[in-house]
Design an enzyme around this catalytic site. Structure first.
Site, PDB file in Angstrom:
ATOM      1  N   CYS A  74      27.902  -0.653   3.822  1.00  0.00           N
ATOM      2  CA  CYS A  74      29.093  -0.283   3.573  1.00  0.00           C
ATOM      3  C   CYS A  74      30.489  -1.108   2.774  1.00  0.00           C
ATOM      4  O   CYS A  74      30.113  -2.430   2.656  1.00  0.00           O
ATOM      5  CB  CYS A  74      29.640  -1.418   5.303  1.00  0.00           C
ATOM      6  N   CYS A 185      32.068   5.620  -0.222  1.00  0.00           N
ATOM      7  CA  CYS A 185      31.435   5.183   1.429  1.00  0.00           C
ATOM      8  C   CYS A 185      30.527   6.289   1.692  1.00  0.00           C
ATOM      9  O   CYS A 185      29.355   6.789   1.377  1.00  0.00           O
ATOM     10  CB  CYS A 185      32.179   6.576   1.909  1.00  0.00           C
TER      11      CYS A 185
HETATM   12  N1  DGL Z   1      30.474   3.665   5.781  1.00  0.00           N
HETATM   13  C1  DGL Z   1      31.476   2.703   5.046  1.00  0.00           C
HETATM   14  C2  DGL Z   1      31.887   2.661   4.282  1.00  0.00           C
HETATM   15  O1  DGL Z   1      31.169   2.966   2.908  1.00  0.00           O
HETATM   16  C3  DGL Z   1      32.728   2.717   6.349  1.00  0.00           C
HETATM   17  C4  DGL Z   1      33.079   4.418   6.352  1.00  0.00           C
HETATM   18  C5  DGL Z   1      34.556   3.522   7.627  1.00  0.00           C
HETATM   19  O2  DGL Z   1      33.978   3.114   8.928  1.00  0.00           O
HETATM   20  O3  DGL Z   1      35.470   4.121   7.463  1.00  0.00           O
HETATM   21  O4  DGL Z   1      32.889   1.963   3.754  1.00  0.00           O
END
Ligand code: DGL
Length: 253
Positions: A74, A185
């Protein structure tokens, strides 16, 4: 036999997990998603740091001695909390951060764009990546929470989301001279086809999946791979939702 725990706020981290599984098919995997607090991109730095501290404590208590490596799949959690959580555990942690460095190297127009969550696109860590690795580029920052929701919907419900993705991208509006778009993301590679079909060949898309898989393979290369003790992927979530697609257990954080 390496046991690798992959973490994200939702299913975005599966885009990283699949790269790691391709490199290390015989390893054991646990996936944890903190969907109770999704989207992370709208949370504060303090909230994310506290949440990740609880995750580390939980992992230490529940999987004590069993987890060889944690991947924070993440960008939001990694850019906000990686340095913070490393103080609380001896388990090696690999973070996922926006692929600014390779994007700057690949760009011919020296104009690159970052598409991330609101938190990642504005935080200090991301700014430091840009000043360290892309000082010769003009970097445009874009963010979307809608794309996170659409990736979740595509994954869980198998719905076509192409129209909504194109609608969101037309609002985002990437500068015409930009030739590389960083998917900063981990939810966004799930929408790679929809995103690529919007921009066509004028924009290269880049994410961190392959680089992370390489790093993880290197870090566990001293662990014995024994295909006979391979266990199925374990999937945990912090809140209930319609999990008909997968067997999911609840893990309270
Ligand atoms: N998948 C996450 C990232 O890479 C976060 C998405 C979220 O929960 O806003 O930032």
């Amino acid at each position: 036999m390496p046991h690798i725990l992959v973490f994200d706020s939702g299913i975005g981290g599966t885009s990283i997990l699949s790269h790691i599984q391709n490199s290390l098919p015989a390893a054991n995997y646990t996936y944890v998603m903190d969907n109770a607090l999704l989207p992370y991109g709208l949370q504060s730095e303090e909230t994310i740091q506290n949440r990740l501290t609880r995750l580390i404590n939980k992992v230490t208590a529940k999987f004590f001695g069993e987890v060889d490596l944690i991947v924070i799949a993440c960008n939001t959690a990694s850019t906000y909390a990686l340095a913070h959580i490393r103080q609380f555990t001896q388990i090696p942690i690999v973070g996922v951060v926006p692929a600014i460095k390779p994007a700057a190297q690949m760009s011919r127009s020296k104009r690159i764009a970052l598409l991330a969550t609101p938190a990642t696109s504005k935080n200090k860590y991301t700014q430091s990546l840009v000043s360290e690795f892309a000082s010769d580029c003009q970097v445009y920052f874009h963010h979307s929470t809608e794309l996170v929701k659409l990736a979740e919907r595509k994954f869980w419900l198998g719905e076509s989301v192409i129209e909504q993705v194109h609608q969101e991208l037309s609002v985002i509006g990437v500068n015409n001279l930009t030739d590389v778009l960083v998917l900063g993301c981990t939810h966004f590679p799930i929408l790679a086809e929809e995103i690529a079909s919007f921009y066509g060949s004028k924009l290269m898309l880049i994410d961190s999946g392959a680089a992370i898989a390489k790093r993880v393979s290197f870090l566990v290369s001293n662990k014995i791979i024994n295909e006979e003790s391979k266990k199925p992927l374990q999937f945990f979530a912090t809140a209930m939702c319609d999990f008909s697609k997968l067997e999911v257990k609840i893990l309270e954080l």
